[in-house]
Motif scaffolding. Structure first.
Motif, PDB file in Angstrom:
ATOM      1  N   ILE A   1       0.837  -1.202   0.000  1.00 20.47           N
ATOM      2  CA  ILE A   1       0.000   0.000   0.000  1.00 20.47           C
ATOM      3  C   ILE A   1       0.871   1.251   0.000  1.00 20.47           C
ATOM      4  N   LEU A   2       1.843   1.291   0.908  1.00 21.35           N
ATOM      5  CA  LEU A   2       2.667   2.499   1.016  1.00 21.35           C
ATOM      6  C   LEU A   2       3.478   2.704  -0.268  1.00 21.35           C
ATOM      7  N   THR A   3       4.019   1.624  -0.813  1.00 20.56           N
ATOM      8  CA  THR A   3       4.837   1.736  -2.016  1.00 20.56           C
ATOM      9  C   THR A   3       3.990   2.194  -3.201  1.00 20.56           C
ATOM     10  N   GLU A   4       2.845   1.521  -3.401  1.00 20.36           N
ATOM     11  CA  GLU A   4       2.040   1.849  -4.579  1.00 20.36           C
ATOM     12  C   GLU A   4       1.370   3.213  -4.470  1.00 20.36           C
ATOM     13  N   ALA A   5       1.097   3.658  -3.239  1.00 17.35           N
ATOM     14  CA  ALA A   5       0.518   4.993  -3.081  1.00 17.35           C
ATOM     15  C   ALA A   5       1.565   6.048  -3.422  1.00 17.35           C
ATOM     16  N   GLY A   6       2.846   5.668  -3.326  1.00 20.60           N
ATOM     17  CA  GLY A   6       3.902   6.591  -3.707  1.00 20.60           C
ATOM     18  C   GLY A   6       4.720   7.128  -2.541  1.00 20.60           C
ATOM     19  N   VAL A   7       4.502   6.573  -1.332  1.00 16.24           N
ATOM     20  CA  VAL A   7       5.327   6.974  -0.188  1.00 16.24           C
ATOM     21  C   VAL A   7       6.707   6.359  -0.398  1.00 16.24           C
ATOM     22  N   GLY A   8       7.657   7.180  -0.808  1.00 17.00           N
ATOM     23  CA  GLY A   8       8.948   6.605  -1.163  1.00 17.00           C
ATOM     24  C   GLY A   8       9.869   6.399   0.020  1.00 17.00           C
ATOM     25  N   ASN A   9       9.542   7.029   1.157  1.00 21.61           N
ATOM     26  CA  ASN A   9      10.545   7.092   2.225  1.00 21.61           C
ATOM     27  C   ASN A   9      10.098   6.439   3.528  1.00 21.61           C
ATOM     28  N   ALA A  10       9.187   5.467   3.443  1.00 17.44           N
ATOM     29  CA  ALA A  10       8.758   4.811   4.683  1.00 17.44           C
ATOM     30  C   ALA A  10       9.775   3.742   5.055  1.00 17.44           C
ATOM     31  N   SER A  11      10.117   3.668   6.336  1.00 15.37           N
ATOM     32  CA  SER A  11      10.981   2.559   6.734  1.00 15.37           C
ATOM     33  C   SER A  11      10.243   1.658   7.711  1.00 15.37           C
ATOM     34  N   LEU A  12      10.505   0.384   7.564  1.00 13.40           N
ATOM     35  CA  LEU A  12       9.845  -0.635   8.381  1.00 13.40           C
ATOM     36  C   LEU A  12      10.754  -1.000   9.549  1.00 13.40           C
ATOM     37  N   ARG A  13      10.169  -0.936  10.743  1.00 11.84           N
ATOM     38  CA  ARG A  13      10.904  -1.397  11.926  1.00 11.84           C
ATOM     39  C   ARG A  13      10.142  -2.552  12.538  1.00 11.84           C
ATOM     40  N   ILE A  14      10.854  -3.601  12.848  1.00 13.83           N
ATOM     41  CA  ILE A  14      10.194  -4.762  13.434  1.00 13.83           C
ATOM     42  C   ILE A  14      10.831  -5.129  14.774  1.00 13.83           C
ATOM     43  N   ASN A  15      10.069  -5.838  15.571  1.00 14.02           N
ATOM     44  CA  ASN A  15      10.576  -6.325  16.854  1.00 14.02           C
ATOM     45  C   ASN A  15       9.734  -7.532  17.235  1.00 14.02           C
ATOM     46  N   SER A  16      10.209  -8.284  18.213  1.00  9.51           N
ATOM     47  CA  SER A  16       9.367  -9.311  18.808  1.00  9.51           C
ATOM     48  C   SER A  16       9.250  -8.988  20.285  1.00  9.51           C
ATOM     49  N   ILE A  17       8.042  -9.010  20.796  1.00  6.88           N
ATOM     50  CA  ILE A  17       7.889  -8.755  22.234  1.00  6.88           C
ATOM     51  C   ILE A  17       7.554 -10.046  22.974  1.00  6.88           C
ATOM     52  N   GLY A  18       7.788 -11.176  22.287  1.00  6.04           N
ATOM     53  CA  GLY A  18       7.693 -12.461  22.968  1.00  6.04           C
ATOM     54  C   GLY A  18       6.277 -12.860  23.319  1.00  6.04           C
ATOM     55  N   CYS A  19       6.183 -13.883  24.134  1.00  2.00           N
ATOM     56  CA  CYS A  19       4.884 -14.415  24.554  1.00  2.00           C
ATOM     57  C   CYS A  19       4.807 -14.243  26.071  1.00  2.00           C
ATOM     58  N   PRO A  20       3.677 -14.553  26.700  1.00  2.00           N
ATOM     59  CA  PRO A  20       3.583 -14.365  28.148  1.00  2.00           C
ATOM     60  C   PRO A  20       4.716 -15.053  28.909  1.00  2.00           C
TER      61      PRO A  20
END
Ligand code: ATP
Ligand code: MG
Length: 429
Positions: A150-169
Protein backbone atom coordinates in the motif's frame (compact mmCIF):
# COMPACT_ATOMS: atom_id res chain seq x y z
CA UNK A 1 -25.75 34.92 16.54
CA UNK A 2 -22.23 33.57 16.94
CA UNK A 3 -21.18 30.82 14.52
CA UNK A 4 -20.63 27.41 16.04
CA UNK A 5 -17.24 25.77 15.61
CA UNK A 6 -16.34 22.12 15.25
CA UNK A 7 -14.80 20.45 18.31
CA UNK A 8 -11.03 20.74 18.66
CA UNK A 9 -9.22 17.83 16.98
CA UNK A 10 -11.93 17.11 14.41
CA UNK A 11 -11.92 18.03 10.71
CA UNK A 12 -14.35 18.86 7.97
CA UNK A 13 -13.48 17.18 4.71
CA UNK A 14 -14.58 19.64 2.06
CA UNK A 15 -15.84 18.86 -1.46
CA UNK A 16 -12.43 19.83 -2.83
CA UNK A 17 -10.83 17.13 -0.66
CA UNK A 18 -13.34 14.28 -0.74
CA UNK A 19 -12.39 13.05 -4.21
CA UNK A 20 -8.93 12.33 -2.87
CA UNK A 21 -10.39 10.39 0.05
CA UNK A 22 -12.56 8.43 -2.36
CA UNK A 23 -9.55 7.61 -4.52
CA UNK A 24 -7.59 6.54 -1.44
CA UNK A 25 -10.41 4.35 -0.14
CA UNK A 26 -10.91 2.78 -3.58
CA UNK A 27 -7.21 2.01 -3.84
CA UNK A 28 -7.14 0.52 -0.32
CA UNK A 29 -10.17 -1.71 -1.03
CA UNK A 30 -8.70 -2.90 -4.30
CA UNK A 31 -5.29 -3.69 -2.82
CA UNK A 32 -6.88 -5.47 0.15
CA UNK A 33 -9.04 -7.57 -2.21
CA UNK A 34 -6.04 -8.55 -4.33
CA UNK A 35 -4.45 -9.79 -1.11
CA UNK A 36 -7.54 -11.80 -0.17
CA UNK A 37 -8.95 -9.52 2.55
CA UNK A 38 -12.67 -8.73 2.75
CA UNK A 39 -14.31 -5.70 4.26
CA UNK A 40 -16.09 -5.71 7.60
CA UNK A 41 -18.07 -2.77 9.06
CA UNK A 42 -18.66 -2.44 12.77
CA UNK A 43 -20.48 -0.01 15.08
CA UNK A 44 -19.00 3.38 15.94
CA UNK A 45 -19.56 2.73 19.66
CA UNK A 46 -19.32 -0.39 21.76
CA UNK A 47 -19.77 -1.36 25.39
CA UNK A 48 -16.92 0.27 27.32
CA UNK A 49 -15.93 -3.12 28.70
CA UNK A 50 -14.84 -4.29 25.26
CA UNK A 51 -12.06 -1.73 25.11
CA UNK A 52 -11.07 -2.12 28.76
CA UNK A 53 -10.54 -5.83 28.05
CA UNK A 54 -9.54 -5.72 24.39
CA UNK A 55 -7.23 -2.72 24.35
CA UNK A 56 -5.91 -3.11 27.87
CA UNK A 57 -6.39 -1.34 31.18
CA UNK A 58 -2.79 -0.17 31.33
CA UNK A 59 -2.73 1.55 27.94
CA UNK A 60 -2.86 5.31 27.45
CA UNK A 61 -5.83 4.76 25.18
CA UNK A 62 -7.97 3.22 27.92
CA UNK A 63 -6.58 5.23 30.80
CA UNK A 64 -6.76 8.69 29.28
CA UNK A 65 -8.08 8.85 25.74
CA UNK A 66 -11.51 7.25 25.51
CA UNK A 67 -14.77 9.05 24.75
CA UNK A 68 -17.02 7.28 27.21
CA UNK A 69 -20.63 8.16 27.97
CA UNK A 70 -23.40 6.67 30.00
CA UNK A 71 -26.97 6.19 28.84
CA UNK A 72 -29.35 4.58 31.31
CA UNK A 73 -27.43 1.85 33.07
CA UNK A 74 -24.97 1.29 30.23
CA UNK A 75 -21.53 2.67 29.60
CA UNK A 76 -20.54 3.06 25.95
CA UNK A 77 -17.34 4.22 24.28
CA UNK A 78 -16.64 5.60 20.81
CA UNK A 79 -14.15 3.17 19.25
CA UNK A 80 -10.57 4.34 19.79
CA UNK A 81 -9.33 1.71 17.31
CA UNK A 82 -10.68 -1.08 15.14
CA UNK A 83 -9.23 -4.35 16.36
CA UNK A 84 -11.30 -4.92 19.52
CA UNK A 85 -14.58 -4.25 17.73
CA UNK A 86 -13.64 -6.43 14.77
CA UNK A 87 -12.67 -9.37 17.01
CA UNK A 88 -15.92 -8.90 18.95
CA UNK A 89 -17.88 -8.98 15.68
CA UNK A 90 -15.93 -12.03 14.46
CA UNK A 91 -16.83 -13.94 17.63
CA UNK A 92 -20.42 -12.72 17.85
CA UNK A 93 -21.08 -13.75 14.24
CA UNK A 94 -19.16 -17.03 14.35
CA UNK A 95 -16.80 -16.03 11.53
CA UNK A 96 -14.06 -18.27 12.91
CA UNK A 97 -16.21 -21.27 11.97
CA UNK A 98 -15.66 -20.41 8.32
CA UNK A 99 -12.58 -21.28 6.27
CA UNK A 100 -9.39 -20.11 7.99
CA UNK A 101 -7.43 -17.96 7.83
CA UNK A 102 -10.05 -15.28 8.20
CA UNK A 103 -8.80 -12.16 6.42
CA UNK A 104 -10.67 -8.92 7.08
CA UNK A 105 -10.09 -5.24 6.45
CA UNK A 106 -11.84 -2.05 7.51
CA UNK A 107 -11.80 1.69 6.97
CA UNK A 108 -13.18 3.56 9.94
CA UNK A 109 -13.03 6.64 12.12
CA UNK A 110 -11.40 6.39 15.56
CA UNK A 111 -11.87 8.67 18.53
CA UNK A 112 -9.18 9.46 21.09
CA UNK A 113 -9.16 12.34 23.52
CA UNK A 114 -5.52 13.29 23.30
CA UNK A 115 -3.52 16.51 23.00
CA UNK A 116 -4.16 17.85 19.51
CA UNK A 117 -1.01 18.53 17.53
CA UNK A 118 0.55 17.89 14.15
CA UNK A 119 -0.41 14.34 13.08
CA UNK A 120 -2.60 13.86 16.14
CA UNK A 121 -6.34 14.46 16.01
CA UNK A 122 -9.23 13.44 18.23
CA UNK A 123 -11.17 11.97 15.37
CA UNK A 124 -9.03 10.29 12.73
CA UNK A 125 -9.34 7.47 10.22
CA UNK A 126 -7.68 4.13 9.98
CA UNK A 127 -7.38 1.50 7.33
CA UNK A 128 -6.76 -1.76 9.15
CA UNK A 129 -6.57 -5.47 8.51
CA UNK A 130 -6.93 -8.47 10.78
CA UNK A 131 -6.00 -12.02 9.94
CA UNK A 132 -7.05 -14.85 12.29
CA UNK A 133 -6.26 -18.55 12.45
CA UNK A 134 -2.58 -18.74 11.54
CA UNK A 135 0.33 -18.78 13.96
CA UNK A 136 2.85 -19.03 11.12
CA UNK A 137 5.39 -16.26 10.48
CA UNK A 138 4.23 -16.52 6.85
CA UNK A 139 1.03 -14.80 8.00
CA UNK A 140 3.09 -12.03 9.62
CA UNK A 141 4.95 -11.57 6.34
CA UNK A 142 1.66 -11.39 4.39
CA UNK A 143 0.26 -8.70 6.65
CA UNK A 144 3.44 -6.64 6.65
CA UNK A 145 3.67 -7.22 2.89
CA UNK A 146 0.22 -5.72 2.39
CA UNK A 147 1.10 -2.58 4.38
CA UNK A 148 4.31 -2.33 2.40
CA UNK A 149 2.50 -2.72 -0.93
CA UNK A 150 0.00 0.00 0.00
CA UNK A 151 2.67 2.50 1.02
CA UNK A 152 4.84 1.74 -2.02
CA UNK A 153 2.04 1.85 -4.58
CA UNK A 154 0.52 4.99 -3.08
CA UNK A 155 3.90 6.59 -3.71
CA UNK A 156 5.33 6.97 -0.19
CA UNK A 157 8.95 6.60 -1.16
CA UNK A 158 10.55 7.09 2.22
CA UNK A 159 8.76 4.81 4.68
CA UNK A 160 10.98 2.56 6.73
CA UNK A 161 9.85 -0.64 8.38
CA UNK A 162 10.90 -1.40 11.93
CA UNK A 163 10.19 -4.76 13.43
CA UNK A 164 10.58 -6.33 16.85
CA UNK A 165 9.37 -9.31 18.81
CA UNK A 166 7.89 -8.75 22.23
CA UNK A 167 7.69 -12.46 22.97
CA UNK A 168 4.88 -14.41 24.55
CA UNK A 169 3.58 -14.37 28.15
CA UNK A 170 6.29 -16.90 29.09
CA UNK A 171 9.34 -14.94 27.97
CA UNK A 172 7.76 -11.63 28.87
CA UNK A 173 7.54 -12.59 32.52
CA UNK A 174 11.31 -12.79 32.84
CA UNK A 175 11.78 -9.70 30.74
CA UNK A 176 9.35 -7.71 32.91
CA UNK A 177 11.41 -8.69 35.95
CA UNK A 178 14.60 -7.56 34.21
CA UNK A 179 12.95 -4.23 33.36
CA UNK A 180 11.76 -3.71 36.93
CA UNK A 181 15.30 -4.31 38.16
CA UNK A 182 16.68 -1.90 35.61
CA UNK A 183 14.21 0.92 36.33
CA UNK A 184 14.12 0.47 40.14
CA UNK A 185 17.14 2.70 40.88
CA UNK A 186 15.60 5.44 38.66
CA UNK A 187 12.14 5.38 40.22
CA UNK A 188 12.36 8.93 41.55
CA UNK A 189 13.13 10.32 38.08
CA UNK A 190 10.20 8.65 36.29
CA UNK A 191 6.86 10.32 35.52
CA UNK A 192 3.79 9.44 37.60
CA UNK A 193 2.28 7.23 34.90
CA UNK A 194 5.51 5.24 34.68
CA UNK A 195 5.38 4.56 38.43
CA UNK A 196 2.12 2.81 37.78
CA UNK A 197 3.57 1.05 34.72
CA UNK A 198 6.43 -0.30 36.90
CA UNK A 199 3.84 -2.16 38.94
CA UNK A 200 1.42 -3.25 36.27
CA UNK A 201 3.25 -3.57 32.95
CA UNK A 202 6.89 -2.44 32.94
CA UNK A 203 7.24 -2.99 29.19
CA UNK A 204 5.01 0.03 28.65
CA UNK A 205 7.74 2.19 30.20
CA UNK A 206 9.58 1.84 26.88
CA UNK A 207 6.64 3.49 25.13
CA UNK A 208 6.50 6.57 27.39
CA UNK A 209 6.59 9.84 25.47
CA UNK A 210 7.98 11.95 28.38
CA UNK A 211 11.51 13.13 27.65
CA UNK A 212 12.88 12.26 31.11
CA UNK A 213 11.56 8.69 30.88
CA UNK A 214 12.85 8.29 27.32
CA UNK A 215 16.38 9.12 28.47
CA UNK A 216 16.31 6.46 31.15
CA UNK A 217 14.64 3.88 28.89
CA UNK A 218 17.41 4.28 26.32
CA UNK A 219 19.73 1.78 28.02
CA UNK A 220 17.08 -0.65 29.26
CA UNK A 221 17.65 -4.34 28.53
CA UNK A 222 16.38 -5.59 25.18
CA UNK A 223 13.49 -8.04 24.94
CA UNK A 224 15.34 -9.89 22.18
CA UNK A 225 17.74 -11.32 24.76
CA UNK A 226 14.84 -12.83 26.69
CA UNK A 227 12.88 -14.55 23.89
CA UNK A 228 12.03 -18.22 24.40
CA UNK A 229 13.04 -20.70 21.66
CA UNK A 230 9.62 -20.64 20.02
CA UNK A 231 9.50 -16.83 19.82
CA UNK A 232 13.11 -16.68 18.67
CA UNK A 233 12.42 -19.13 15.83
CA UNK A 234 9.26 -17.23 14.83
CA UNK A 235 11.19 -13.97 14.63
CA UNK A 236 14.02 -15.54 12.62
CA UNK A 237 11.55 -17.02 10.14
CA UNK A 238 9.74 -13.68 9.77
CA UNK A 239 13.01 -11.97 8.91
CA UNK A 240 13.73 -14.70 6.37
CA UNK A 241 10.27 -14.21 4.81
CA UNK A 242 10.71 -10.44 4.56
CA UNK A 243 14.04 -10.93 2.82
CA UNK A 244 12.33 -13.32 0.43
CA UNK A 245 9.76 -10.62 -0.37
CA UNK A 246 12.49 -8.00 -0.80
CA UNK A 247 11.08 -5.88 1.99
CA UNK A 248 13.83 -4.03 3.83
CA UNK A 249 13.52 -3.61 7.57
CA UNK A 250 15.48 -2.76 10.66
CA UNK A 251 15.12 -4.48 13.99
CA UNK A 252 14.25 -2.01 16.72
CA UNK A 253 13.92 -3.59 20.13
CA UNK A 254 12.39 -0.36 21.49
CA UNK A 255 9.10 -0.89 19.64
CA UNK A 256 6.59 -2.29 22.08
CA UNK A 257 3.33 -0.81 20.70
CA UNK A 258 0.82 0.89 22.91
CA UNK A 259 -1.62 -1.96 23.20
CA UNK A 260 -1.54 -4.83 25.69
CA UNK A 261 -2.65 -7.74 23.58
CA UNK A 262 0.35 -7.92 21.27
CA UNK A 263 2.55 -11.04 21.28
CA UNK A 264 5.63 -11.88 19.24
CA UNK A 265 5.81 -9.68 16.12
CA UNK A 266 5.29 -5.94 16.38
CA UNK A 267 6.08 -3.49 13.60
CA UNK A 268 5.83 0.11 12.52
CA UNK A 269 6.22 1.95 9.24
CA UNK A 270 7.79 5.31 9.92
CA UNK A 271 8.30 8.37 7.72
CA UNK A 272 10.56 11.36 8.34
CA UNK A 273 8.56 14.41 9.40
CA UNK A 274 10.32 17.74 9.85
CA UNK A 275 12.97 17.19 12.52
CA UNK A 276 11.30 14.05 13.79
CA UNK A 277 9.35 11.13 12.44
CA UNK A 278 5.77 9.98 12.18
CA UNK A 279 4.34 6.46 12.46
CA UNK A 280 1.95 5.92 9.55
CA UNK A 281 1.22 2.29 10.29
CA UNK A 282 1.53 0.11 13.34
CA UNK A 283 0.60 -3.46 14.00
CA UNK A 284 1.58 -6.90 15.09
CA UNK A 285 0.49 -10.27 16.36
CA UNK A 286 -2.05 -10.58 19.16
CA UNK A 287 -2.34 -14.27 19.88
CA UNK A 288 -3.97 -13.60 23.26
CA UNK A 289 -6.81 -11.31 22.20
CA UNK A 290 -9.44 -13.71 20.86
CA UNK A 291 -9.36 -15.71 24.09
CA UNK A 292 -9.36 -12.51 26.16
CA UNK A 293 -12.63 -11.57 24.44
CA UNK A 294 -14.25 -14.92 25.16
CA UNK A 295 -13.35 -16.98 22.07
CA UNK A 296 -11.31 -20.15 21.74
CA UNK A 297 -7.58 -19.48 21.72
CA UNK A 298 -6.87 -18.32 18.14
CA UNK A 299 -3.69 -16.77 16.82
CA UNK A 300 -4.30 -13.48 15.02
CA UNK A 301 -2.56 -10.37 13.82
CA UNK A 302 -3.15 -7.10 12.02
CA UNK A 303 -2.26 -3.46 11.59
CA UNK A 304 -3.80 0.00 11.65
CA UNK A 305 -2.75 2.68 9.21
CA UNK A 306 -3.50 6.33 9.98
CA UNK A 307 -5.07 7.75 6.83
CA UNK A 308 -4.64 11.46 7.68
CA UNK A 309 -0.97 10.76 8.31
CA UNK A 310 -0.72 8.82 5.05
CA UNK A 311 -2.30 11.65 3.04
CA UNK A 312 -0.13 14.26 4.76
CA UNK A 313 2.95 12.22 3.88
CA UNK A 314 1.87 11.98 0.25
CA UNK A 315 1.20 15.73 0.12
CA UNK A 316 4.66 16.42 1.58
CA UNK A 317 6.03 14.50 -1.38
CA UNK A 318 3.91 16.44 -3.84
CA UNK A 319 1.55 13.56 -4.58
CA UNK A 320 -2.20 14.07 -4.96
CA UNK A 321 -4.14 10.87 -5.43
CA UNK A 322 -6.70 12.12 -7.92
CA UNK A 323 -7.95 15.28 -9.50
CA UNK A 324 -11.66 15.83 -9.09
CA UNK A 325 -13.61 15.42 -12.35
CA UNK A 326 -15.88 18.42 -11.86
CA UNK A 327 -17.76 18.95 -15.10
CA UNK A 328 -17.13 17.68 -18.59
CA UNK A 329 -19.71 19.83 -20.36
CA UNK A 330 -21.47 22.99 -19.28
CA UNK A 331 -24.44 23.78 -21.53
CA UNK A 332 -25.25 27.49 -21.69
CA UNK A 333 -28.90 28.03 -22.68
CA UNK A 334 -30.14 31.43 -23.89
CA UNK A 335 -33.94 31.64 -23.67
CA UNK A 336 -36.71 29.34 -22.53
CA UNK A 337 -36.74 26.90 -25.45
CA UNK A 338 -32.98 26.53 -25.25
CA UNK A 339 -33.28 25.91 -21.51
CA UNK A 340 -35.65 23.02 -22.20
CA UNK A 341 -33.20 21.52 -24.68
CA UNK A 342 -30.28 22.05 -22.25
CA UNK A 343 -32.15 20.31 -19.46
CA UNK A 344 -32.92 17.32 -21.70
CA UNK A 345 -29.37 17.02 -23.01
CA UNK A 346 -27.86 17.33 -19.55
CA UNK A 347 -30.12 14.57 -18.31
CA UNK A 348 -29.21 12.26 -21.22
CA UNK A 349 -25.49 12.90 -20.73
CA UNK A 350 -25.70 12.13 -17.01
CA UNK A 351 -27.45 8.85 -17.79
CA UNK A 352 -24.45 7.94 -19.92
CA UNK A 353 -22.13 8.74 -17.02
CA UNK A 354 -20.96 12.13 -18.27
CA UNK A 355 -20.74 14.86 -15.62
CA UNK A 356 -22.78 17.50 -17.45
CA UNK A 357 -24.16 20.71 -15.95
CA UNK A 358 -26.47 23.47 -17.07
CA UNK A 359 -27.85 26.73 -15.68
CA UNK A 360 -30.36 26.59 -12.82
CA UNK A 361 -29.84 30.21 -11.73
CA UNK A 362 -31.32 32.14 -14.70
CA UNK A 363 -27.92 33.76 -15.33
CA UNK A 364 -26.80 35.82 -18.31
CA UNK A 365 -24.48 34.38 -20.96
CA UNK A 366 -21.48 36.14 -19.43
CA UNK A 367 -22.27 35.03 -15.90
CA UNK A 368 -22.77 31.45 -17.06
CA UNK A 369 -19.43 31.39 -18.87
CA UNK A 370 -17.77 32.75 -15.74
CA UNK A 371 -19.40 30.04 -13.67
CA UNK A 372 -18.39 27.30 -16.15
CA UNK A 373 -14.84 28.53 -15.86
CA UNK A 374 -14.96 28.51 -12.05
CA UNK A 375 -16.15 24.93 -11.83
CA UNK A 376 -13.49 23.86 -14.31
CA UNK A 377 -15.82 22.72 -17.11
CA UNK A 378 -13.78 21.01 -19.84
CA UNK A 379 -16.24 21.86 -22.61
CA UNK A 380 -18.96 24.49 -22.97
CA UNK A 381 -21.74 24.79 -25.54
CA UNK A 382 -24.05 27.77 -26.02
CA UNK A 383 -27.60 27.06 -27.25
CA UNK A 384 -29.81 29.98 -28.34
CA UNK A 385 -32.52 30.57 -30.94
CA UNK A 386 -30.05 30.36 -33.85
CA UNK A 387 -28.70 27.01 -32.71
CA UNK A 388 -32.19 25.63 -32.23
CA UNK A 389 -33.18 26.75 -35.69
CA UNK A 390 -30.08 25.30 -37.41
CA UNK A 391 -30.02 22.18 -35.25
CA UNK A 392 -26.30 22.79 -34.63
CA UNK A 393 -24.23 24.24 -31.81
CA UNK A 394 -20.53 24.90 -31.20
CA UNK A 395 -18.69 22.86 -28.63
CA UNK A 396 -15.74 24.70 -27.15
CA UNK A 397 -12.78 22.99 -25.53
CA UNK A 398 -12.02 25.34 -22.64
CA UNK A 399 -8.40 24.34 -22.37
CA UNK A 400 -7.30 24.29 -26.01
CA UNK A 401 -9.86 26.78 -27.32
CA UNK A 402 -10.70 24.31 -30.13
CA UNK A 403 -14.25 24.62 -31.52
CA UNK A 404 -16.29 21.76 -32.94
CA UNK A 405 -19.67 22.16 -34.60
CA UNK A 406 -22.08 19.52 -33.32
CA UNK A 407 -25.48 18.43 -34.65
CA UNK A 408 -28.07 18.57 -31.89
CA UNK A 409 -29.74 15.36 -33.09
CA UNK A 410 -30.30 12.00 -31.42
CA UNK A 411 -26.69 10.93 -31.58
CA UNK A 412 -25.36 14.07 -29.84
CA UNK A 413 -24.68 12.26 -26.59
CA UNK A 414 -22.75 9.43 -28.27
CA UNK A 415 -20.67 11.82 -30.31
CA UNK A 416 -19.93 14.04 -27.32
CA UNK A 417 -18.82 11.03 -25.27
CA UNK A 418 -16.35 10.05 -28.04
CA UNK A 419 -14.92 13.56 -28.14
CA UNK A 420 -14.65 13.65 -24.39
CA UNK A 421 -12.77 10.34 -24.19
CA UNK A 422 -10.37 11.45 -26.93
CA UNK A 423 -9.73 14.69 -25.03
CA UNK A 424 -9.10 12.80 -21.80
CA UNK A 425 -6.60 10.48 -23.49
CA UNK A 426 -4.82 13.44 -25.09
CA UNK A 427 -4.61 15.15 -21.69
CA UNK A 428 -3.03 12.04 -20.15
CA UNK A 429 -0.26 11.89 -22.75
P1 ATP B 1 1.19 6.98 18.66
O1 ATP B 1 2.37 6.31 19.27
O2 ATP B 1 1.53 7.91 17.52
O3 ATP B 1 0.26 7.59 19.65
P2 ATP B 1 -0.46 4.66 18.66
O4 ATP B 1 0.43 3.59 19.12
O5 ATP B 1 -1.40 5.28 19.62
O6 ATP B 1 0.38 5.81 17.93
P3 ATP B 1 -2.09 2.89 17.07
O7 ATP B 1 -3.06 2.71 18.15
O8 ATP B 1 -1.20 1.76 16.73
O9 ATP B 1 -1.22 4.20 17.34
O10 ATP B 1 -2.85 3.38 15.75
C1 ATP B 1 -2.43 3.01 14.44
C2 ATP B 1 -2.16 4.24 13.60
O11 ATP B 1 -3.21 5.18 13.69
C3 ATP B 1 -0.94 5.04 14.03
O12 ATP B 1 0.24 4.47 13.52
C4 ATP B 1 -1.21 6.39 13.42
O13 ATP B 1 -0.87 6.39 12.05
C5 ATP B 1 -2.70 6.51 13.55
N1 ATP B 1 -3.07 7.32 14.74
C6 ATP B 1 -3.07 6.93 16.04
N2 ATP B 1 -3.50 7.93 16.83
C7 ATP B 1 -3.77 8.98 16.00
C8 ATP B 1 -4.28 10.31 16.20
N3 ATP B 1 -4.61 10.75 17.40
N4 ATP B 1 -4.44 11.11 15.11
C9 ATP B 1 -4.13 10.67 13.86
N5 ATP B 1 -3.67 9.43 13.61
C10 ATP B 1 -3.49 8.58 14.66
MG1 MG C 1 -1.35 7.00 20.78
Amino acid sequence: MALLKRPNGTRDTLPSETSEWQALEGFLCETAHINGFHEIRIPTFEHTDLFARGVGETTDVVQKEMYTFEIGKHSYTLRPEGTAGVVRAVLENGLLNEALPLKLFYILSCFRHEAVQHGRQREFHQFGVEMAGSSSPAADAEVIGLANQILTEAGVGNASLRINSIGCPTCRKQYSEALRNYFAPHTAELCATCHDRMERNPMRLLDCKEAKCKVIAKDAPSILEYLCDDCKAHFAQLKHNLELLNISYTVDSRIVRGLDYYTKTVFEFIVPDGDGELTVCGGGRYDGLVEELGGNPTPALGFGMGLERLLATLHDQGITLSEPDPCCLYIVPMGEKAADMAMKLTNQLRKEGSAAQTDVMGRSLRAQMKYADRIGARFTMVIGDNELENGEAVLKNMKTGEKITMKLGDDFVDRFCDIEIADRLAAEE
